[in-house]
Design a protein around this motif. Structure first.
Motif, PDB file in Angstrom:
ATOM      1  N   ARG A 170       0.800  -1.223   0.000  1.00  0.00           N
ATOM      2  CA  ARG A 170       0.000   0.000   0.000  1.00  0.00           C
ATOM      3  C   ARG A 170       0.836   1.279   0.000  1.00  0.00           C
ATOM      4  NH1 ARG A 170      -2.584   3.756   3.414  1.00  0.00           N
ATOM      5  NH2 ARG A 170      -4.659   4.374   2.643  1.00  0.00           N
ATOM      6  N   PRO A 171       1.894   1.414   0.828  1.00  0.00           N
ATOM      7  CA  PRO A 171       2.671   2.658   0.768  1.00  0.00           C
ATOM      8  C   PRO A 171       3.261   2.935  -0.608  1.00  0.00           C
ATOM      9  CG  PRO A 171       3.180   1.449   2.765  1.00  0.00           C
ATOM     10  CD  PRO A 171       2.366   0.533   1.908  1.00  0.00           C
ATOM     11  N   ALA A 172       3.732   1.889  -1.292  1.00  0.00           N
ATOM     12  CA  ALA A 172       4.284   2.082  -2.633  1.00  0.00           C
ATOM     13  C   ALA A 172       3.190   2.497  -3.607  1.00  0.00           C
ATOM     14  CB  ALA A 172       4.968   0.799  -3.111  1.00  0.00           C
ATOM     15  N   ARG A 173       2.035   1.868  -3.529  1.00  0.00           N
ATOM     16  CA  ARG A 173       0.924   2.249  -4.408  1.00  0.00           C
ATOM     17  C   ARG A 173       0.495   3.692  -4.147  1.00  0.00           C
ATOM     18  NH1 ARG A 173      -3.349  -2.651  -5.258  1.00  0.00           N
ATOM     19  NH2 ARG A 173      -1.874  -4.338  -5.626  1.00  0.00           N
ATOM     20  N   TYR A 174       0.500   4.071  -2.880  1.00  0.00           N
ATOM     21  CA  TYR A 174       0.174   5.444  -2.484  1.00  0.00           C
ATOM     22  C   TYR A 174       1.134   6.421  -3.147  1.00  0.00           C
ATOM     23  CZ  TYR A 174      -0.173   9.321   0.979  1.00  0.00           C
ATOM     24  OH  TYR A 174      -0.300  10.530   1.609  1.00  0.00           O
ATOM     25  N   GLY A 190       2.276  24.100 -16.277  1.00  0.00           N
ATOM     26  CA  GLY A 190       3.460  24.728 -16.840  1.00  0.00           C
ATOM     27  C   GLY A 190       4.713  24.605 -16.024  1.00  0.00           C
ATOM     28  N   ALA A 191       4.684  23.848 -14.930  1.00  0.00           N
ATOM     29  CA  ALA A 191       5.899  23.671 -14.134  1.00  0.00           C
ATOM     30  C   ALA A 191       6.983  23.010 -14.985  1.00  0.00           C
ATOM     31  CB  ALA A 191       5.603  22.820 -12.907  1.00  0.00           C
ATOM     32  N   ALA A 192       8.207  23.519 -14.858  1.00  0.00           N
ATOM     33  CA  ALA A 192       9.327  22.949 -15.610  1.00  0.00           C
ATOM     34  C   ALA A 192       9.931  21.749 -14.904  1.00  0.00           C
ATOM     35  CB  ALA A 192      10.396  24.011 -15.830  1.00  0.00           C
ATOM     36  N   ALA A 193       9.699  21.631 -13.598  1.00  0.00           N
ATOM     37  CA  ALA A 193      10.126  20.477 -12.809  1.00  0.00           C
ATOM     38  C   ALA A 193       9.255  20.431 -11.566  1.00  0.00           C
ATOM     39  CB  ALA A 193      11.600  20.568 -12.429  1.00  0.00           C
ATOM     40  N   VAL A 194       9.079  19.245 -11.022  1.00  0.00           N
ATOM     41  CA  VAL A 194       8.266  19.050  -9.824  1.00  0.00           C
ATOM     42  C   VAL A 194       9.081  18.263  -8.816  1.00  0.00           C
ATOM     43  CG1 VAL A 194       6.138  18.067  -8.870  1.00  0.00           C
ATOM     44  CG2 VAL A 194       6.142  19.051 -11.189  1.00  0.00           C
ATOM     45  N   VAL A 195       9.150  18.790  -7.583  1.00  0.00           N
ATOM     46  CA  VAL A 195       9.843  18.111  -6.493  1.00  0.00           C
ATOM     47  C   VAL A 195       8.815  17.830  -5.408  1.00  0.00           C
ATOM     48  CG1 VAL A 195      11.741  18.168  -4.845  1.00  0.00           C
ATOM     49  CG2 VAL A 195      11.966  19.366  -7.039  1.00  0.00           C
ATOM     50  N   LEU A 196       8.519  16.547  -5.185  1.00  0.00           N
ATOM     51  CA  LEU A 196       7.527  16.134  -4.208  1.00  0.00           C
ATOM     52  C   LEU A 196       8.219  15.657  -2.940  1.00  0.00           C
ATOM     53  CD1 LEU A 196       5.219  14.144  -6.639  1.00  0.00           C
ATOM     54  CD2 LEU A 196       4.703  16.351  -5.602  1.00  0.00           C
ATOM     55  N   VAL A 197       7.804  16.212  -1.802  1.00  0.00           N
ATOM     56  CA  VAL A 197       8.391  15.850  -0.516  1.00  0.00           C
ATOM     57  C   VAL A 197       7.492  14.810   0.140  1.00  0.00           C
ATOM     58  CG1 VAL A 197       9.179  16.672   1.729  1.00  0.00           C
ATOM     59  CG2 VAL A 197       9.372  18.144  -0.288  1.00  0.00           C
ATOM     60  N   GLY A 198       8.057  13.680   0.487  1.00  0.00           N
ATOM     61  CA  GLY A 198       7.273  12.574   1.015  1.00  0.00           C
ATOM     62  C   GLY A 198       6.689  12.847   2.387  1.00  0.00           C
ATOM     63  N   ASP A 199       5.563  12.182   2.677  1.00  0.00           N
ATOM     64  CA  ASP A 199       4.969  12.210   4.011  1.00  0.00           C
ATOM     65  C   ASP A 199       5.257  10.869   4.692  1.00  0.00           C
ATOM     66  OD1 ASP A 199       3.313  10.446   2.702  1.00  0.00           O
ATOM     67  OD2 ASP A 199       1.511  11.697   2.803  1.00  0.00           O
ATOM     68  N   SER A 200       4.611  10.613   5.826  1.00  0.00           N
ATOM     69  CA  SER A 200       4.920   9.406   6.589  1.00  0.00           C
ATOM     70  C   SER A 200       4.545   8.140   5.824  1.00  0.00           C
ATOM     71  CB  SER A 200       4.206   9.435   7.944  1.00  0.00           C
ATOM     72  OG  SER A 200       2.794   9.554   7.766  1.00  0.00           O
ATOM     73  N   THR A 201       3.450   8.163   5.083  1.00  0.00           N
ATOM     74  CA  THR A 201       3.066   6.984   4.304  1.00  0.00           C
ATOM     75  C   THR A 201       4.066   6.738   3.187  1.00  0.00           C
ATOM     76  OG1 THR A 201       0.736   7.410   4.787  1.00  0.00           O
ATOM     77  CG2 THR A 201       1.216   5.921   2.955  1.00  0.00           C
ATOM     78  N   ALA A 204       7.154   5.075   4.426  1.00  0.00           N
ATOM     79  CA  ALA A 204       7.005   3.635   4.646  1.00  0.00           C
ATOM     80  C   ALA A 204       7.201   2.850   3.359  1.00  0.00           C
ATOM     81  CB  ALA A 204       5.632   3.338   5.242  1.00  0.00           C
ATOM     82  N   GLY A 205       7.018   3.503   2.213  1.00  0.00           N
ATOM     83  CA  GLY A 205       7.189   2.829   0.935  1.00  0.00           C
ATOM     84  C   GLY A 205       8.514   3.095   0.266  1.00  0.00           C
ATOM     85  N   TRP A 206       9.439   3.787   0.956  1.00  0.00           N
ATOM     86  CA  TRP A 206      10.679   4.210   0.302  1.00  0.00           C
ATOM     87  C   TRP A 206      11.507   3.030  -0.197  1.00  0.00           C
ATOM     88  CZ3 TRP A 206      12.797   8.537  -1.594  1.00  0.00           C
ATOM     89  CH2 TRP A 206      14.165   8.502  -1.934  1.00  0.00           C
ATOM     90  N   ASP A 207      11.683   2.006   0.646  1.00  0.00           N
ATOM     91  CA  ASP A 207      12.577   0.916   0.260  1.00  0.00           C
ATOM     92  C   ASP A 207      12.104   0.230  -1.015  1.00  0.00           C
ATOM     93  OD1 ASP A 207      14.301   1.357   2.321  1.00  0.00           O
ATOM     94  OD2 ASP A 207      13.526  -0.227   3.617  1.00  0.00           O
TER      95      ASP A 207
END
Length: 505
Positions: A170-174, A190-201, A204-207
């Motif tokens: 589930r965390p990876a799917r999230y 129109g964003a030229a790049a997007v940087v998304l900062v992870g939350d707690s969920t 949990a899916g980082w690995d």
């Protein structure tokens, strides 16, 4: 997810199957070589195939090829004949990989140290970009700030298509859903790049999710040329690494990106073997036994407690359980050949998107029309001793009522499993029917079903080990698959495709 939660979910799904599939009695000959399928053989083979020496059998690595060679040698020892290319057990096919080159790809605030590639930042896709961009931070829900030509820093928010509680990985799917949703929306603004900062969920899916994204994209290679994704680059950054980016955005800083892609072609292999049929009139037709020999390979080390670390995803249930089961079925067909021939395919690169089965179904080593049925397996060695599932039984997944009736009768006679019908429903959140190697064959019009004992909490983790397999259950599952194939091989009439079948999701 916790083991207790998963077991409750599996139990609930069995109870929820208010309309269990009833087996329609069909005359079947007794499978003559059940005794050739032995628990001791399955245990021996599985400990070899899912042992640490195979290093997780990751597609596109020498480890996958080592597993393929091991499988081919066991098939030869069993007396199965080669049915791959050029008189061999192998069907080689090209797998294209596109990734960002880690030695040359960097993400940094202008003048600052780059983020650690793969530990602090990963790309959503291998999109190339070189240059500096003004960096702006958006608050949650901000839809009015002008982002055109800028790098946008924003927190990941729960996606609208939120994966349900208890669904596998589930965390990876999230994370994947959030990246797709927010990255697409900001790119369209129109964003030229997007940087998304992870939350707690997301953390949990980082690995799992981070390792998958870092590896790039894979596909069968049909053109001999790389297809690098276009559009604005989207990056996923861990919360602990985002402080410098936030400070730069607040002070009018810029984001320096050097994203350099590389592409190359790996060989992958389907291992193909045959037990020739005994009937001169029917031996040119084939009942196909299908599995996949790859898994996740070596990834981030996980602390198992007591100072023990493990980094190898051995995939004992996924899918060495099926690999050794169909090898055992092959021994049975060698001992007592069917009227039709039995074709055994161990596909490569299933975990990359069913690539090996997609290749074989498009480039079969036997005439496509000669494959009368596909009996595919995925994960057949875990969970409650007396429960299992057969997918492809209910519309819209069912493409052959004939084949379903044969498989259900074989279960009644040999397997004796209580069948969970919930996972075959199109409404089931796992979408399990669409995630294994029978799918390309069903789409090609070949009668197909999938044997499984369903997911568990060790799915795609380092804990999917040979020691956790229920070998008595695995033996029964292998015998059920064999009995189904034997009945198809002996039957005068091949299983028919249901009129008007059209697979839709």
């Amino acid at each position: 997810m916790s083991r207790s939660f998963l077991l409750r979910a599996v139990a609930a799904s069995c109870v929820a199957a208010s309309s269990p599939v009833a087996a329609t009695a069909v005359a079947q000959p007794a499978p003559p070589a059940l005794a050739a399928i032995r628990e001791s053989d399955l245990r021996r083979d599985l400990y070899a195939m899912a042992g640490d020496s195979m290093r997780g059998r990751e597609a596109g690595t020498l480890d996958e090829l080592r597993a393929a060679v091991w499988t081919a040698e066991r098939a030869r020892e069993a007396g199965l004949k080669p049915a791959g290319d050029d008189g061999t057990y192998f069907q080689w096919w090209p797998m294209r990989r596109v990734r960002l080159l880690p030695e040359r790809s960097t993400v940094a605030v202008t003048g600052g140290a780059p983020l650690a590639w793969g530990r602090e930042v990963v790309p959503a896709a291998p999109v190339e970009f070189r240059g500096e961009l003004p960096l702006v931070a958006l608050a949650a829900g901000d839809t009015t700030t002008d982002v055109r030509g800028r790098a946008v820093l924003v927190d990941i928010r729960p996606p609208r298509a939120l994966p349900p509680e208890g669904v596998s990985l589930r965390p990876a799917r999230y994370v994947f859903a959030a990246i797709r949703e927010q990255g697409t929306a900001l790119s369209r603004r129109g964003a030229a790049a997007v940087v998304l900062v992870g939350d707690s969920t997301a953390e949990a899916g980082w690995d799992f999710a981070g390792a998958s994204l870092l590896r790039g994209r894979y596909n069968v290679d049909t053109t001999g040329a790389a297809a690098v994704p276009g559009g604005a680059p989207v990056l996923w950054v861990r919360p602990a690494a985002a402080a410098g980016l936030r400070a730069a955005a607040a002070s009018g800083g810029r984001l320096a990106l050097s994203l350099v892609s590389e592409s190359f072609v790996y060989p992958s292999a389907n291992v193909v073997a045959v037990a020739p049929g005994r009937d001169p009139r029917l031996r040119s037709e084939y009942v196909v036994f299908s599995g996949h020999h790859d898994h996740d390979g070596v990834r981030t080390a996980v602390d198992l407690g007591g100072g023990r670390l493990d980094s190898i995803r051995n995939g004992a249930d996924d899918n060495a359980s099926v690999d050794v089961a169909i090898l055992a079925a092959g021994r049975a067909f060698v001992r007592a050949p069917g009227r039709r021939s039995a074709l055994f395919i161990w596909h490569g690169a299933e975990e990359r998107g069913l690539l090996g089965s997609r290749w074989f179904s498009a480039h079969p080593t036997v005439p496509r029309g000669s494959m009368v049925a596909v009996l595919n397996g995925d994960m057949i060695g875990r969970n409650s001793p007396d429960s299992a599932a057969l997918l492809g039984v209910q519309p819209p997944h069912r493409n052959s009522s004939d084949l379903v009736a044969i498989a259900l009768e074989a279960n009644r006679r040999v397997g004796h499993f209580a069948l969970d019908s919930a996972w075959d429903r199109p409404s089931h959140p796992e979408g399990w029917y669409f995630r294994s190697d029978h799918l390309p064959y069903a789409r090609a019009g070949v009668p197909a079903v999938m044997f499984t004992t369903l997911l568990h909490s060790d799915y795609h983790t380092v804990r999917d080990e040979p020691s956790r397999i229920d070998y008595a259950k695995l033996t029964r599952m292998a015998r059920w698959m064999y009995a189904t194939g034997w009945a198809v091989a002996e039957r005068e009439r091949r299983p028919a495709v249901d009129p008007g079948f059209k697979l839709e999701r």
